[in-house]
Scaffold this motif. Structure first.
Motif, short mmCIF file in Angstrom:
data_model
loop_
_atom_site.label_atom_id
_atom_site.label_comp_id
_atom_site.label_asym_id
_atom_site.label_seq_id
_atom_site.Cartn_x
_atom_site.Cartn_y
_atom_site.Cartn_z
N LEU A 271 0.83 -1.21 0.00
CA LEU A 271 0.00 0.00 0.00
C LEU A 271 0.86 1.26 0.00
N ARG A 272 1.93 1.21 0.76
CA ARG A 272 2.81 2.39 0.82
C ARG A 272 3.45 2.66 -0.55
N GLN A 273 3.85 1.55 -1.23
CA GLN A 273 4.45 1.74 -2.55
C GLN A 273 3.44 2.33 -3.53
N ARG A 274 2.19 1.82 -3.46
CA ARG A 274 1.15 2.36 -4.35
C ARG A 274 0.87 3.83 -4.00
N TYR A 275 0.85 4.12 -2.70
CA TYR A 275 0.64 5.52 -2.28
C TYR A 275 1.75 6.40 -2.87
N ASP A 276 2.99 5.94 -2.74
CA ASP A 276 4.12 6.75 -3.22
C ASP A 276 4.09 6.95 -4.73
N SER A 277 3.49 5.98 -5.46
CA SER A 277 3.51 6.07 -6.92
C SER A 277 2.34 6.90 -7.47
N MET A 278 1.40 7.27 -6.61
CA MET A 278 0.20 7.99 -7.10
C MET A 278 0.43 9.50 -7.15
N ASP A 279 -0.43 10.14 -7.93
CA ASP A 279 -0.35 11.58 -8.07
C ASP A 279 -1.29 12.23 -7.04
N HIS A 280 -0.71 12.77 -5.97
CA HIS A 280 -1.55 13.38 -4.92
C HIS A 280 -1.49 14.91 -5.00
N GLU A 281 -1.41 15.40 -6.24
CA GLU A 281 -1.14 16.83 -6.38
C GLU A 281 -2.22 17.74 -5.85
N GLN A 282 -3.48 17.27 -5.90
CA GLN A 282 -4.56 18.16 -5.45
C GLN A 282 -4.63 18.14 -3.93
N ARG A 283 -3.74 18.84 -3.30
CA ARG A 283 -3.69 18.83 -1.84
C ARG A 283 -4.85 19.65 -1.27
N THR A 284 -5.28 19.25 -0.10
CA THR A 284 -6.43 19.91 0.52
C THR A 284 -6.01 21.19 1.22
N GLN A 285 -6.82 22.22 1.10
CA GLN A 285 -6.58 23.46 1.87
C GLN A 285 -7.74 23.62 2.84
N PHE A 286 -7.50 23.47 4.10
CA PHE A 286 -8.55 23.69 5.09
C PHE A 286 -8.24 24.99 5.83
N TYR B 4 -11.37 14.75 -0.42
CA TYR B 4 -11.37 16.16 -0.81
C TYR B 4 -10.76 16.36 -2.20
N ASP B 5 -10.14 15.33 -2.76
CA ASP B 5 -9.60 15.44 -4.11
C ASP B 5 -10.76 15.36 -5.10
N LYS B 6 -10.83 16.32 -6.01
CA LYS B 6 -12.02 16.43 -6.88
C LYS B 6 -12.01 15.45 -8.05
N ARG B 7 -10.93 14.71 -8.26
CA ARG B 7 -10.85 13.83 -9.43
C ARG B 7 -11.48 12.45 -9.13
N TYR C 140 -19.72 8.68 -3.46
CA TYR C 140 -18.49 9.16 -2.83
C TYR C 140 -17.35 9.35 -3.82
N LEU C 141 -17.56 8.91 -5.05
CA LEU C 141 -16.49 9.08 -6.03
C LEU C 141 -16.49 10.47 -6.65
N ASP C 142 -17.67 11.11 -6.69
CA ASP C 142 -17.64 12.45 -7.29
C ASP C 142 -18.35 13.53 -6.49
N PHE C 143 -18.79 13.20 -5.27
CA PHE C 143 -19.39 14.25 -4.44
C PHE C 143 -18.31 15.28 -4.09
N VAL C 144 -18.62 16.55 -4.38
CA VAL C 144 -17.68 17.62 -4.04
C VAL C 144 -18.12 18.20 -2.71
N ILE C 145 -17.27 18.06 -1.71
CA ILE C 145 -17.65 18.50 -0.36
C ILE C 145 -17.92 20.01 -0.40
N GLY C 146 -19.10 20.37 0.08
CA GLY C 146 -19.48 21.79 0.07
C GLY C 146 -20.45 22.13 -1.05
N ALA C 147 -20.56 21.24 -2.06
CA ALA C 147 -21.52 21.47 -3.16
C ALA C 147 -22.76 20.62 -2.90
N PRO C 148 -23.94 21.05 -3.37
CA PRO C 148 -25.15 20.26 -3.09
C PRO C 148 -25.03 18.83 -3.63
N PRO C 149 -25.50 17.84 -2.86
CA PRO C 149 -25.40 16.44 -3.29
C PRO C 149 -26.09 16.16 -4.62
#
Ligand SMILES: O=C(O)CCC(=O)C(=O)O
Length: 286
Positions: A57-72, A83-86, A261-270
């Motif tokens: 899991l760690r290797q898969r995590y390291d290989s993924m693109d986590h560019e859309q970082r969350t800003q709280f 929180y990633d919109k993709r 849960y795959l495309d719900f944008v937190i803060g936008a109407p369901p």
């Protein structure tokens, strides 16, 4: 009903009224002793996955693109996949957990499934996550939903492991829409509970926590990121719900399936997301 109760109270008969019989929630954990602890404290600690699975899991995590970082605005350096919109990114995280975590969950939990899955990461030198409680995911009168929180590194208070308010699930009896913060309400509900363990874990161990448990994490004071997996799980047969307060201040209940849960944008109407099967008004003003 209220008038009738008031009337008999007035005549001193209230003590003869039997409390309503509430059917017990169905079990979450297969092991009776763990189930008992889960009911009492709201959480249990288990050995979930082996070191090979952690590494994979760690290797898969390291290989993924986590560019859309969350800003709280309430915490710096805290990132969680939902929180990633993709949608394709979230689907990849979900598939990864289905493959790596579901087999372990099948022997631990009583016919539960993953509803959605996250990598939950605290950057080096990141903030505390304040005490809060998760959304309502299903009918909590009948079922318990839970988060399975499993770090991929050893965790201690120094790198921001998870802390819980023991027994707090017994105090949280309100619905939690995704667009209403619950920090103050939670703090009030559990203000007198001092038992708040901050739980050190080995990579691959997990905390299984009822979603009504108030939880938090201290700052990550180290130079390394703290990567954990968080799977929100529920009984396979349970209808899934999502609560939302709309622009007319109505509390809405949406029936959803897991694709929500795959495309719900937190803060936008369901209603803007896929996976919505139906909607009803729970309360006309909140
Ligand atoms: O992982 C953490 O530090 C906190 C996780 C959390 O609060 C959550 O997932 O709701």
């Amino acid at each position: 009903m209220r008038n009738w109760l008031q009337a008999i109270r007035g005549r001193g008969l209230a003590s003869r009224v039997e409390p309503a019989v509430v059917a017990p929630r169905r079990n979450t954990l297969r092991d009776p002793e763990l189930q008992r602890q889960f009911e009492d404290s709201g959480f249990v600690v288990v050995d979930l996955i082996d070191s090979e699975t952690v590494l994979s899991l760690r290797q898969r995590y390291d290989s993924m693109d986590h560019e859309q970082r969350t800003q709280f605005d309430w915490v710096d350096g805290f990132n969680t996949s939902i929180y990633d919109k993709r949608p394709e990114y979230r689907a990849e995280v979900f598939d990864l957990m289905q493959e790596h975590i579901s087999p372990a969950l099948a022997s631990l939990l009583e016919d539960y499934q993953i509803m959605f899955a996250n990598f939950i990461v605290k950057d080096p030198h990141s903030d505390m996550v304040p005490p809060h409680v998760d959304w309502t995911f299903l009918d909590e009168e009948q079922f318990s939903s839970a988060t399975v929180w499993c770090p991929l590194v050893d965790t201690t208070p120094a790198n921001g492991t998870l802390g819980v308010v023991s027994g707090s699930h017994q105090r949280i009896d309100f619905l939690r829409p995704s667009n209403v913060p619950t920090y103050e309400r939670c703090e009030l509900a559990v203000a007198d509970i001092e038992d708040r363990p901050v739980i050190s874990l080995r990579a691959g161990q997990a905390i299984v926590m009822d979603n009504r448990v108030v939880h938090f994490s201290p700052p990550n004071t180290t130079e390394l990121d703290r990567v954990a997996v968080g799977c929100v799980v529920g009984p396979r047969e349970a209808e899934l719900h999502h609560y939302w307060v709309n622009e007319d201040s109505e509390l809405m209940k949406y029936q959803i399936d897991r694709s929500f849960y795959l495309d719900f944008v937190i803060g936008a109407p369901p209603t803007e997301s896929g996976g919505v099967l139906g909607a009803s008004v729970v309360s006309s003003s909140v």
